[in-house]
Design a protein around this motif. Sequence first.
Motif, PDB file in Angstrom:
ATOM      1  N   SER A 244       0.845  -1.204   0.000  1.00 21.07           N
ATOM      2  CA  SER A 244       0.000   0.000   0.000  1.00 21.07           C
ATOM      3  C   SER A 244       0.879   1.253   0.000  1.00 21.07           C
ATOM      4  O   SER A 244       0.581   2.239  -0.702  1.00 21.07           O
ATOM      5  CB  SER A 244      -0.909   0.038   1.234  1.00 21.07           C
ATOM      6  N   SER A 245       1.974   1.234   0.778  1.00 19.48           N
ATOM      7  CA  SER A 245       2.886   2.388   0.816  1.00 19.48           C
ATOM      8  C   SER A 245       3.522   2.596  -0.560  1.00 19.48           C
ATOM      9  O   SER A 245       3.663   3.745  -1.029  1.00 19.48           O
ATOM     10  CB  SER A 245       4.002   2.178   1.838  1.00 19.48           C
ATOM     11  N   TYR A 246       3.904   1.521  -1.206  1.00 21.03           N
ATOM     12  CA  TYR A 246       4.496   1.603  -2.550  1.00 21.03           C
ATOM     13  C   TYR A 246       3.500   2.237  -3.532  1.00 21.03           C
ATOM     14  O   TYR A 246       3.856   3.169  -4.275  1.00 21.03           O
ATOM     15  CB  TYR A 246       4.912   0.201  -3.004  1.00 21.03           C
ATOM     16  N   ILE A 247       2.256   1.784  -3.486  1.00 19.49           N
ATOM     17  CA  ILE A 247       1.232   2.332  -4.400  1.00 19.49           C
ATOM     18  C   ILE A 247       1.077   3.839  -4.162  1.00 19.49           C
ATOM     19  O   ILE A 247       1.062   4.648  -5.090  1.00 19.49           O
ATOM     20  CB  ILE A 247      -0.123   1.606  -4.185  1.00 19.49           C
ATOM     21  N   LYS A 248       1.016   4.199  -2.865  1.00 19.90           N
ATOM     22  CA  LYS A 248       0.836   5.615  -2.500  1.00 19.90           C
ATOM     23  C   LYS A 248       2.008   6.450  -3.041  1.00 19.90           C
ATOM     24  O   LYS A 248       1.822   7.512  -3.636  1.00 19.90           O
ATOM     25  CB  LYS A 248       0.753   5.724  -0.969  1.00 19.90           C
ATOM     26  N   ASP A 249       3.233   5.928  -2.870  1.00 19.82           N
ATOM     27  CA  ASP A 249       4.421   6.668  -3.303  1.00 19.82           C
ATOM     28  C   ASP A 249       4.479   6.803  -4.827  1.00 19.82           C
ATOM     29  O   ASP A 249       4.914   7.830  -5.355  1.00 19.82           O
ATOM     30  CB  ASP A 249       5.693   5.975  -2.788  1.00 19.82           C
ATOM     31  N   VAL A 250       4.055   5.749  -5.546  1.00 23.90           N
ATOM     32  CA  VAL A 250       4.040   5.817  -7.016  1.00 23.90           C
ATOM     33  C   VAL A 250       3.026   6.864  -7.467  1.00 23.90           C
ATOM     34  O   VAL A 250       3.312   7.734  -8.301  1.00 23.90           O
ATOM     35  CB  VAL A 250       3.699   4.432  -7.626  1.00 23.90           C
ATOM     36  N   LYS A 251       1.834   6.828  -6.898  1.00 17.48           N
ATOM     37  CA  LYS A 251       0.750   7.736  -7.314  1.00 17.48           C
ATOM     38  C   LYS A 251       1.099   9.193  -6.999  1.00 17.48           C
ATOM     39  O   LYS A 251       0.752  10.098  -7.740  1.00 17.48           O
ATOM     40  CB  LYS A 251      -0.566   7.373  -6.602  1.00 17.48           C
ATOM     41  N   SER A 252       1.795   9.397  -5.851  1.00 20.28           N
ATOM     42  CA  SER A 252       2.076  10.782  -5.434  1.00 20.28           C
ATOM     43  C   SER A 252       3.396  11.304  -6.010  1.00 20.28           C
ATOM     44  O   SER A 252       3.829  12.395  -5.668  1.00 20.28           O
ATOM     45  CB  SER A 252       2.142  10.841  -3.902  1.00 20.28           C
ATOM     46  N   LEU A 253       4.063  10.505  -6.863  1.00 19.47           N
ATOM     47  CA  LEU A 253       5.362  10.839  -7.481  1.00 19.47           C
ATOM     48  C   LEU A 253       6.493  10.918  -6.453  1.00 19.47           C
ATOM     49  O   LEU A 253       7.565  11.422  -6.742  1.00 19.47           O
ATOM     50  CB  LEU A 253       5.287  12.139  -8.279  1.00 19.47           C
ATOM     51  N   ASP A 254       6.238  10.419  -5.220  1.00 13.36           N
ATOM     52  CA  ASP A 254       7.301  10.389  -4.205  1.00 13.36           C
ATOM     53  C   ASP A 254       8.385   9.376  -4.590  1.00 13.36           C
ATOM     54  O   ASP A 254       9.556   9.537  -4.265  1.00 13.36           O
ATOM     55  CB  ASP A 254       6.668  10.017  -2.860  1.00 13.36           C
ATOM     56  N   PHE A 255       7.994   8.325  -5.295  1.00  9.95           N
ATOM     57  CA  PHE A 255       8.924   7.296  -5.788  1.00  9.95           C
ATOM     58  C   PHE A 255       8.930   7.325  -7.302  1.00  9.95           C
ATOM     59  O   PHE A 255       7.847   7.329  -7.910  1.00  9.95           O
ATOM     60  CB  PHE A 255       8.527   5.899  -5.316  1.00  9.95           C
ATOM     61  N   PRO A 256      10.097   7.339  -7.955  1.00 10.57           N
ATOM     62  CA  PRO A 256      11.439   7.371  -7.376  1.00 10.57           C
ATOM     63  C   PRO A 256      11.897   8.807  -7.124  1.00 10.57           C
ATOM     64  O   PRO A 256      11.505   9.725  -7.862  1.00 10.57           O
ATOM     65  CB  PRO A 256      12.283   6.712  -8.471  1.00 10.57           C
ATOM     66  N   ASN A 257      12.697   9.019  -6.079  1.00 13.36           N
ATOM     67  CA  ASN A 257      13.270  10.349  -5.858  1.00 13.36           C
ATOM     68  C   ASN A 257      14.644  10.434  -6.533  1.00 13.36           C
ATOM     69  O   ASN A 257      15.114   9.455  -7.125  1.00 13.36           O
ATOM     70  CB  ASN A 257      13.343  10.682  -4.365  1.00 13.36           C
ATOM     71  N   GLU A 258      15.352  11.570  -6.416  1.00 16.00           N
ATOM     72  CA  GLU A 258      16.593  11.758  -7.202  1.00 16.00           C
ATOM     73  C   GLU A 258      17.698  10.767  -6.860  1.00 16.00           C
ATOM     74  O   GLU A 258      18.605  10.542  -7.653  1.00 16.00           O
ATOM     75  CB  GLU A 258      17.099  13.218  -7.109  1.00 16.00           C
ATOM     76  N   GLU A 259      17.604  10.130  -5.669  1.00 19.54           N
ATOM     77  CA  GLU A 259      18.619   9.125  -5.322  1.00 19.54           C
ATOM     78  C   GLU A 259      18.246   7.732  -5.824  1.00 19.54           C
ATOM     79  O   GLU A 259      18.984   6.764  -5.634  1.00 19.54           O
ATOM     80  CB  GLU A 259      18.814   9.073  -3.802  1.00 19.54           C
ATOM     81  N   GLU A 260      17.110   7.630  -6.451  1.00 16.33           N
ATOM     82  CA  GLU A 260      16.627   6.316  -6.870  1.00 16.33           C
ATOM     83  C   GLU A 260      16.540   6.181  -8.394  1.00 16.33           C
ATOM     84  O   GLU A 260      15.815   5.332  -8.905  1.00 16.33           O
ATOM     85  CB  GLU A 260      15.268   6.032  -6.215  1.00 16.33           C
ATOM     86  N   TYR A 261      17.209   7.085  -9.139  1.00 16.86           N
ATOM     87  CA  TYR A 261      17.299   6.883 -10.586  1.00 16.86           C
ATOM     88  C   TYR A 261      18.660   7.325 -11.081  1.00 16.86           C
ATOM     89  O   TYR A 261      19.473   7.889 -10.325  1.00 16.86           O
ATOM     90  CB  TYR A 261      16.143   7.567 -11.349  1.00 16.86           C
ATOM     91  N   TYR A 262      18.973   7.017 -12.344  1.00 26.16           N
ATOM     92  CA  TYR A 262      20.308   7.240 -12.904  1.00 26.16           C
ATOM     93  C   TYR A 262      20.360   8.479 -13.781  1.00 26.16           C
ATOM     94  O   TYR A 262      19.385   8.855 -14.389  1.00 26.16           O
ATOM     95  CB  TYR A 262      20.747   6.010 -13.714  1.00 26.16           C
TER      96      TYR A 262
END
Length: 262
Positions: A244-262
Amino acid sequence: MTTHQLREMKSRGEKISMLTAYDFSMARIFDSTGIDVLLVGDSASNVMAGHETTLPITLDQMIYHASSVIRGVDRALVVVDLPFGSYQGNSAEALRSAIRIMKESGAHAVKLEGGSEIKESVIRILSAGVPVMGHLGLTPQSIYKFGTYSVRAKEEDEALKLVSDAQLLESIGCFALVLEKIPAELAKRVAELVSIPVIGIGAGPYVDGQVLVSHDILGINNEFNPRFLRKYADLNAIIKKAVSSYIKDVKSLDFPNEEEYY
Ligand code: KIV
């Protein structure tokens, strides 16, 4: 862990821990904890494939699960259930099934349900040097004969047959025995009578070890709550919260943040 070490554990009164496993990742975690025996149970039919009974799972599917578990294990003894239809009533087919499991998965032993009815199959498998674990009491592959999953061998005639089957399985060379869902006093009688380790599930404390289904003790399936089960975690709730937290973060654009992509 070997079948001989399990027998020594019984002689010195050290209890044997056994748990089901069906895949590489879980087997790796379980093995790292020091579990003695991992059972690739045909309960995979229920907990992995969603069937109502253990009957539909095939030999090929059991081999797939067993070979995945074997790749995750360094220490535990790995025992694999021969599935329904792969050994009953035909000892040549039983031997072929056991050899396929040993050759194609790298497992250490097989488990068969039943007593005198499967004597020839057990003898033939043992003659090929494959260790066999017996399974008496509630034998889920016979669910349509029993009609229910309730406690077995409460009546004297069924209890007597179970005791004589246990002695038979020991005399022909089984290295251990699972007793499922029988009265604790009967399980105690069997564990005292035979010199091979007796592992119980819903069979009380007076046996040589315990086995449970890993999905049940980890609380993955909330709908199965028999009296004999102790739940050690609520993974159902933990997994739901994480997803549920993952879904929330994807929908709210919280994931991925600048440390989580290349
Ligand atoms: O298939 C299984 O998980 C088993 C255990 C319940 C002993 O046979």
